[in-house]
Structure formats: structure tokens, C-alpha cells
Design a protein around this motif. Structure first.
Motif, PDB file in Angstrom:
ATOM      1  N   TYR A  32       0.822  -1.215   0.000  1.00 47.26           N
ATOM      2  CA  TYR A  32       0.000   0.000   0.000  1.00 47.26           C
ATOM      3  C   TYR A  32       0.853   1.261   0.000  1.00 47.26           C
ATOM      4  O   TYR A  32       1.844   1.354   0.728  1.00 47.26           O
ATOM      5  CB  TYR A  32      -0.909   0.034   1.222  1.00 47.26           C
ATOM      6  N   ASN A  33       0.436   2.223  -0.811  1.00 46.76           N
ATOM      7  CA  ASN A  33       0.947   3.576  -0.667  1.00 46.76           C
ATOM      8  C   ASN A  33       0.284   4.184   0.577  1.00 46.76           C
ATOM      9  O   ASN A  33      -0.876   3.887   0.883  1.00 46.76           O
ATOM     10  CB  ASN A  33       0.582   4.416  -1.888  1.00 46.76           C
ATOM     11  N   MET A  34       1.024   5.034   1.273  1.00 48.23           N
ATOM     12  CA  MET A  34       0.502   5.623   2.499  1.00 48.23           C
ATOM     13  C   MET A  34       0.509   7.141   2.399  1.00 48.23           C
ATOM     14  O   MET A  34       1.428   7.730   1.826  1.00 48.23           O
ATOM     15  CB  MET A  34       1.334   5.188   3.702  1.00 48.23           C
ATOM     16  N   GLY A  35      -0.509   7.752   2.978  1.00 47.28           N
ATOM     17  CA  GLY A  35      -0.597   9.207   2.938  1.00 47.28           C
ATOM     18  C   GLY A  35      -0.978   9.794   4.280  1.00 47.28           C
ATOM     19  O   GLY A  35      -1.547   9.106   5.133  1.00 47.28           O
ATOM     20  N   TRP A  36      -0.625  11.037   4.450  1.00 46.84           N
ATOM     21  CA  TRP A  36      -1.098  11.833   5.576  1.00 46.84           C
ATOM     22  C   TRP A  36      -1.928  12.994   5.014  1.00 46.84           C
ATOM     23  O   TRP A  36      -1.508  13.664   4.077  1.00 46.84           O
ATOM     24  CB  TRP A  36       0.069  12.405   6.391  1.00 46.84           C
ATOM     25  N   PHE A  37      -3.081  13.180   5.612  1.00 47.87           N
ATOM     26  CA  PHE A  37      -3.966  14.278   5.262  1.00 47.87           C
ATOM     27  C   PHE A  37      -4.304  15.033   6.547  1.00 47.87           C
ATOM     28  O   PHE A  37      -4.085  14.521   7.643  1.00 47.87           O
ATOM     29  CB  PHE A  37      -5.260  13.741   4.624  1.00 47.87           C
ATOM     30  N   ARG A  38      -4.848  16.221   6.394  1.00 48.06           N
ATOM     31  CA  ARG A  38      -5.266  16.971   7.583  1.00 48.06           C
ATOM     32  C   ARG A  38      -6.544  17.729   7.297  1.00 48.06           C
ATOM     33  O   ARG A  38      -6.843  18.048   6.144  1.00 48.06           O
ATOM     34  CB  ARG A  38      -4.168  17.926   8.036  1.00 48.06           C
ATOM     35  N   GLN A  39      -7.261  18.009   8.359  1.00 47.12           N
ATOM     36  CA  GLN A  39      -8.512  18.744   8.234  1.00 47.12           C
ATOM     37  C   GLN A  39      -8.639  19.725   9.388  1.00 47.12           C
ATOM     38  O   GLN A  39      -8.679  19.304  10.550  1.00 47.12           O
ATOM     39  CB  GLN A  39      -9.701  17.794   8.198  1.00 47.12           C
ATOM     40  N   ALA A  40      -8.699  20.996   9.049  1.00 48.05           N
ATOM     41  CA  ALA A  40      -8.897  22.046  10.031  1.00 48.05           C
ATOM     42  C   ALA A  40     -10.398  22.334  10.158  1.00 48.05           C
ATOM     43  O   ALA A  40     -11.163  22.043   9.225  1.00 48.05           O
ATOM     44  CB  ALA A  40      -8.146  23.301   9.612  1.00 48.05           C
TER      45      ALA A  40
END
Length: 124
Positions: A32-40
Motif C-alpha cells: 500500500y501507498n501511504m498518505g497523511w492528510f489533515r482537516q482544520a
């Protein structure tokens, strides 16, 4: 079932550093490719960083380039996000995500599994 569990979020002063970790289980992590996302608050979830299945390629949003670094350990099924020179605008809930695509994506729709998130708050 697949679980992604983030940790490491906390309150930090501007200019400080944090290291987020995501522990994965229930999937063949190394595929798997892995990602980090964020939400304000009041904003859409946005891409922060991603790493391909082998760890050989990394990608960053312009807003974090040069300050954040993503890495992974396929032996431990973990992905990390080292965040330096933090700014108040980095304040958000940070999510770890796993995506099984040929090409690493910055789009949320291309990620199959998501963690519950960890809160990062940067005070000025």
C-alpha cells in the motif's frame, strides 16, 4: 479488519516539532501507498504527504515542503510524519490513509482505508 491508528498529536508552540506515527494492521502493508492528510475546522480534508509502497518516493504539499518528512517501516507496519518548524496554520486533525493504486495519489478518493485522526494544535 483493517485498522490504522495514529498517535503523536499534541499542543505545541510555533516553531516546535512533532512526530506523528500510524500503526497499520489487517492489511499487507508493504503493498500500500501511504498518505497523511489533515482537516482544520470548517475546511476540507487536504493532502499533506505521501509515500509509495517501497518508501522510495515521497510527495509533499507545497505548504509543508521542507518542513515535514514522511517515512515508513514495512517491517513494523508503520508510517511516520516528522513535522518541524510548525506554524499555527498547521493546526488540524491529521489522518493516516492507505491506498492501493499504481500511482501515489494526493486525492482522498484514491485511499481505501483511514485512521480516526490525531489532533495537532500549534499555538502562536
Amino acid at each position: 479488519q483493517v485498522q490504522l491508528v495514529e498517535s503523536g498529536g499534541e499542543l505545541v508552540q510555533a516553531g516546535g516539532s512533532l512526530r506523528l506515527s500510524c500503526a497499520a494492521s489487517g492489511l499487507t502493508f508493504s503493498t500500500y501507498n501511504m498518505g497523511w492528510f489533515r482537516q482544520a475546522p470548517g475546511k476540507e480534508r487536504e493532502f499533506v504527504a505521501a509515500i509509495n509502497w517501497s518508501g522510495g518516493s515521497t510527495y509533499y504539499a507545497d505548504s509543508v515542503k521542507g518542513r515535514f518528512a514522511i517515512s515508513r517501516d514495512n517491517a513494523k507496519n508503520t508510517v511516520n510524519l516528522q513535522m518541524n518548524s510548525l506554524k499555527p496554520e498547521d493546526t488540524a486533525v491529521y489522518y493516516c490513509a492507505a491506498g492501493r493504486r499504481l500511482i501515489v495519489s494526493v486525492a482522498t478518493k484514491d485511499y481505501n482505508y483511514w485512521g480516526q485522526g490525531t489532533q495537532v494544535t500549534v499555538s502562536s
